[in-house]
Design a protein around this motif. Sequence first.
Motif, PDB file in Angstrom:
ATOM      1  N   MET A 139     -66.775 102.834 -15.968  1.00  0.00           N
ATOM      2  CA  MET A 139     -66.947 101.646 -15.142  1.00  0.00           C
ATOM      3  C   MET A 139     -68.309 101.679 -14.451  1.00  0.00           C
ATOM      4  SD  MET A 139     -66.916 100.566 -11.732  1.00  0.00           S
ATOM      5  CE  MET A 139     -66.062 101.901 -10.903  1.00  0.00           C
ATOM      6  N   VAL A 140     -68.696 102.848 -13.926  1.00  0.00           N
ATOM      7  CA  VAL A 140     -69.994 102.988 -13.263  1.00  0.00           C
ATOM      8  C   VAL A 140     -71.125 102.771 -14.260  1.00  0.00           C
ATOM      9  CG1 VAL A 140     -71.546 104.659 -12.167  1.00  0.00           C
ATOM     10  CG2 VAL A 140     -69.175 104.463 -11.398  1.00  0.00           C
ATOM     11  N   GLU A 141     -71.004 103.355 -15.449  1.00  0.00           N
ATOM     12  CA  GLU A 141     -72.059 103.214 -16.459  1.00  0.00           C
ATOM     13  C   GLU A 141     -72.250 101.761 -16.870  1.00  0.00           C
ATOM     14  OE1 GLU A 141     -72.154 107.511 -18.798  1.00  0.00           O
ATOM     15  OE2 GLU A 141     -70.938 105.880 -19.612  1.00  0.00           O
ATOM     16  N   ARG A 142     -71.171 101.028 -17.028  1.00  0.00           N
ATOM     17  CA  ARG A 142     -71.310  99.638 -17.476  1.00  0.00           C
ATOM     18  C   ARG A 142     -71.753  98.712 -16.345  1.00  0.00           C
ATOM     19  NH1 ARG A 142     -65.872  97.334 -19.764  1.00  0.00           N
ATOM     20  NH2 ARG A 142     -67.054  95.392 -19.751  1.00  0.00           N
ATOM     21  N   THR A 143     -71.583  99.172 -15.083  1.00  0.00           N
ATOM     22  CA  THR A 143     -71.937  98.326 -13.937  1.00  0.00           C
ATOM     23  C   THR A 143     -73.336  98.603 -13.420  1.00  0.00           C
ATOM     24  OG1 THR A 143     -69.602  98.262 -13.289  1.00  0.00           O
ATOM     25  CG2 THR A 143     -71.215  97.570 -11.645  1.00  0.00           C
ATOM     26  N   ILE A 144     -73.723  99.897 -13.290  1.00  0.00           N
ATOM     27  CA  ILE A 144     -75.054 100.208 -12.741  1.00  0.00           C
ATOM     28  C   ILE A 144     -75.903 101.038 -13.693  1.00  0.00           C
ATOM     29  CG2 ILE A 144     -74.192 100.091 -10.373  1.00  0.00           C
ATOM     30  CD1 ILE A 144     -74.421 103.176 -10.276  1.00  0.00           C
ATOM     31  N   GLY A 145     -75.386 101.339 -14.883  1.00  0.00           N
ATOM     32  CA  GLY A 145     -76.169 102.107 -15.841  1.00  0.00           C
ATOM     33  C   GLY A 145     -76.465 103.513 -15.344  1.00  0.00           C
ATOM     34  N   ALA A 146     -77.726 103.928 -15.438  1.00  0.00           N
ATOM     35  CA  ALA A 146     -78.124 105.285 -15.041  1.00  0.00           C
ATOM     36  C   ALA A 146     -78.699 105.330 -13.633  1.00  0.00           C
ATOM     37  CB  ALA A 146     -79.151 105.834 -16.032  1.00  0.00           C
ATOM     38  N   ARG A 147     -78.568 104.234 -12.873  1.00  0.00           N
ATOM     39  CA  ARG A 147     -79.104 104.226 -11.511  1.00  0.00           C
ATOM     40  C   ARG A 147     -78.291 105.145 -10.598  1.00  0.00           C
ATOM     41  NH1 ARG A 147     -79.284  97.970 -10.071  1.00  0.00           N
ATOM     42  NH2 ARG A 147     -77.529  97.976 -11.528  1.00  0.00           N
ATOM     43  N   PRO A 148     -78.899 105.647  -9.514  1.00  0.00           N
ATOM     44  CA  PRO A 148     -78.155 106.503  -8.572  1.00  0.00           C
ATOM     45  C   PRO A 148     -77.000 105.752  -7.938  1.00  0.00           C
ATOM     46  CG  PRO A 148     -80.520 106.662  -8.209  1.00  0.00           C
ATOM     47  CD  PRO A 148     -80.314 105.504  -9.148  1.00  0.00           C
ATOM     48  N   GLY A 149     -75.972 106.501  -7.528  1.00  0.00           N
ATOM     49  CA  GLY A 149     -74.843 105.899  -6.835  1.00  0.00           C
ATOM     50  C   GLY A 149     -75.235 105.461  -5.439  1.00  0.00           C
ATOM     51  N   THR A 150     -74.424 104.567  -4.843  1.00  0.00           N
ATOM     52  CA  THR A 150     -74.771 104.038  -3.518  1.00  0.00           C
ATOM     53  C   THR A 150     -74.710 105.102  -2.438  1.00  0.00           C
ATOM     54  OG1 THR A 150     -72.476 103.298  -3.305  1.00  0.00           O
ATOM     55  CG2 THR A 150     -74.079 101.668  -4.000  1.00  0.00           C
ATOM     56  N   GLY A 151     -73.938 106.176  -2.674  1.00  0.00           N
ATOM     57  CA  GLY A 151     -73.821 107.227  -1.671  1.00  0.00           C
ATOM     58  C   GLY A 151     -74.869 108.302  -1.803  1.00  0.00           C
ATOM     59  N   GLY A 152     -75.836 108.103  -2.720  1.00  0.00           N
ATOM     60  CA  GLY A 152     -76.882 109.094  -2.894  1.00  0.00           C
ATOM     61  C   GLY A 152     -76.611 110.075  -4.012  1.00  0.00           C
ATOM     62  N   SER A 153     -75.449 109.959  -4.680  1.00  0.00           N
ATOM     63  CA  SER A 153     -75.173 110.837  -5.812  1.00  0.00           C
ATOM     64  C   SER A 153     -75.981 110.366  -7.011  1.00  0.00           C
ATOM     65  CB  SER A 153     -73.680 110.815  -6.152  1.00  0.00           C
ATOM     66  OG  SER A 153     -73.337 109.602  -6.812  1.00  0.00           O
ATOM     67  N   SER A 154     -75.916 111.146  -8.093  1.00  0.00           N
ATOM     68  CA  SER A 154     -76.659 110.770  -9.301  1.00  0.00           C
ATOM     69  C   SER A 154     -75.897 109.772 -10.154  1.00  0.00           C
ATOM     70  CB  SER A 154     -76.980 112.018 -10.126  1.00  0.00           C
ATOM     71  OG  SER A 154     -75.788 112.715 -10.457  1.00  0.00           O
ATOM     72  N   GLY A 155     -74.855 109.162  -9.579  1.00  0.00           N
ATOM     73  CA  GLY A 155     -74.099 108.135 -10.297  1.00  0.00           C
ATOM     74  C   GLY A 155     -73.351 108.712 -11.480  1.00  0.00           C
ATOM     75  N   GLY A 156     -73.614 108.139 -12.678  1.00  0.00           N
ATOM     76  CA  GLY A 156     -72.908 108.561 -13.876  1.00  0.00           C
ATOM     77  C   GLY A 156     -73.089 110.027 -14.198  1.00  0.00           C
ATOM     78  N   HIS A 157     -74.276 110.570 -13.925  1.00  0.00           N
ATOM     79  CA  HIS A 157     -74.527 111.991 -14.227  1.00  0.00           C
ATOM     80  C   HIS A 157     -73.610 112.884 -13.397  1.00  0.00           C
ATOM     81  CE1 HIS A 157     -77.884 111.275 -16.860  1.00  0.00           C
ATOM     82  NE2 HIS A 157     -78.493 110.530 -15.945  1.00  0.00           N
ATOM     83  N   TYR A 158     -73.426 112.532 -12.132  1.00  0.00           N
ATOM     84  CA  TYR A 158     -72.517 113.306 -11.286  1.00  0.00           C
ATOM     85  C   TYR A 158     -71.086 113.199 -11.797  1.00  0.00           C
ATOM     86  CZ  TYR A 158     -69.228 114.317  -7.581  1.00  0.00           C
ATOM     87  OH  TYR A 158     -68.151 114.789  -6.893  1.00  0.00           O
ATOM     88  N   LEU A 159     -70.661 111.986 -12.131  1.00  0.00           N
ATOM     89  CA  LEU A 159     -69.283 111.793 -12.587  1.00  0.00           C
ATOM     90  C   LEU A 159     -69.024 112.535 -13.890  1.00  0.00           C
ATOM     91  CD1 LEU A 159     -68.908 107.999 -11.752  1.00  0.00           C
ATOM     92  CD2 LEU A 159     -67.920 109.927 -10.516  1.00  0.00           C
ATOM     93  N   MET A 160     -70.017 112.591 -14.782  1.00  0.00           N
ATOM     94  CA  MET A 160     -69.863 113.323 -16.034  1.00  0.00           C
ATOM     95  C   MET A 160     -69.610 114.803 -15.758  1.00  0.00           C
ATOM     96  SD  MET A 160     -69.769 113.218 -19.362  1.00  0.00           S
ATOM     97  CE  MET A 160     -70.579 111.686 -19.882  1.00  0.00           C
ATOM     98  N   SER A 161     -70.280 115.342 -14.747  1.00  0.00           N
ATOM     99  CA  SER A 161     -70.136 116.768 -14.428  1.00  0.00           C
ATOM    100  C   SER A 161     -68.774 117.090 -13.833  1.00  0.00           C
ATOM    101  CB  SER A 161     -71.232 117.204 -13.449  1.00  0.00           C
ATOM    102  OG  SER A 161     -71.011 116.648 -12.159  1.00  0.00           O
ATOM    103  N   SER A 162     -68.024 116.067 -13.420  1.00  0.00           N
ATOM    104  CA  SER A 162     -66.741 116.287 -12.750  1.00  0.00           C
ATOM    105  C   SER A 162     -65.553 116.213 -13.705  1.00  0.00           C
ATOM    106  CB  SER A 162     -66.560 115.259 -11.627  1.00  0.00           C
ATOM    107  OG  SER A 162     -66.336 113.970 -12.160  1.00  0.00           O
ATOM    108  N   LEU A 163     -65.802 116.079 -14.993  1.00  0.00           N
ATOM    109  CA  LEU A 163     -64.720 115.861 -15.951  1.00  0.00           C
ATOM    110  C   LEU A 163     -63.999 117.138 -16.379  1.00  0.00           C
ATOM    111  CD1 LEU A 163     -66.285 113.145 -18.309  1.00  0.00           C
ATOM    112  CD2 LEU A 163     -64.516 112.828 -16.577  1.00  0.00           C
ATOM    113  N   ALA A 164     -64.407 118.290 -15.882  1.00  0.00           N
ATOM    114  CA  ALA A 164     -63.771 119.550 -16.272  1.00  0.00           C
ATOM    115  C   ALA A 164     -62.306 119.564 -15.824  1.00  0.00           C
ATOM    116  CB  ALA A 164     -64.511 120.730 -15.655  1.00  0.00           C
ATOM    117  N   PRO A 165     -61.420 120.242 -16.574  1.00  0.00           N
ATOM    118  CA  PRO A 165     -60.010 120.290 -16.193  1.00  0.00           C
ATOM    119  C   PRO A 165     -59.767 121.049 -14.901  1.00  0.00           C
ATOM    120  CG  PRO A 165     -60.437 121.786 -18.016  1.00  0.00           C
ATOM    121  CD  PRO A 165     -61.685 120.982 -17.826  1.00  0.00           C
ATOM    122  N   CYS A 166     -58.684 120.719 -14.224  1.00  0.00           N
ATOM    123  CA  CYS A 166     -58.317 121.394 -12.975  1.00  0.00           C
ATOM    124  C   CYS A 166     -57.602 122.710 -13.245  1.00  0.00           C
ATOM    125  CB  CYS A 166     -57.402 120.492 -12.150  1.00  0.00           C
ATOM    126  SG  CYS A 166     -58.058 118.862 -11.786  1.00  0.00           S
TER     127      CYS A 166
END
Length: 249
Positions: free
Chosen positions: A211-238
């Motif tokens: 959803m983030v990728e299709r809405t803002i592409g590769a731009r940084p997130g509004t909270g200062g995160s790296s947006g899609g790049h940060y979310l990709m790094s969070s996909l590891a299993p718990c």
Amino acid sequence: MALDEILGAQRPVSDSHDETLFIVIHQVYELWFKQTLHEMAELQLELAGGFTAHAMRTLHRLLRILKLAAAQMDVLETMTPGQFSAFRGKLGTSSGFQSAQFREIEAVLGRRDERVLLGQPEGSPAHDRIAAAMARPSLYDSLLTYLYLRGYEVPKDKLYRDVTEHLEPSQDLQDLLLRVYQDDTGAAQLCERMVDLDECVQEWRYRHLKMVERTIGARPGTGGSSGGHYLMSSLAPCFPDLWAIRSAM
């Protein structure tokens, strides 16, 4: 039901028609996060008591909640990049990245990362809740207690570990989990539901990422995160041990 309070809690800061949808979706997420934490606390009590049937029922409810949370992305994705851009600038530093409840959920699932506390003012209720969750046994720790109560020889260094530390994948635990699955009892079924839970969390994260990728592409997130790049790094299993044993079954 406090409906006047709930229905009066949508306060757009722009004239954009689509901002109301954005607000409602995120407020609904926070309500489901609250219920998720409520159910996870109950699940940990049930696991700590060795109660298979009760824990299975609570896991079933958690799975339904998380599936519904992921499905809400379908509604949010009706918003085009242009529609989001019309009010995005008004959000300032606001971001889903700052959701204290989701950070607390991550801690219950086992994440131990002090950096998440930086997004909350020190001494605030949100900061204290996340810190407390990181100081308590995680859901995976509760599963190990459950297996011990069901008669399995959980390694003592894992059963009585420092729960403030991140639990790394363990060959000893993987060998134990293989024995659980080979016995094919209620404990094995419960472990499989824990895998379902982990997969649901990953599914929600993946839907959020796309959803983030299709809405803002590769731009940084509004909270200062790296947006899609940060979310990709969070996909590891718990619960990596429960996934690692798949190739050995």
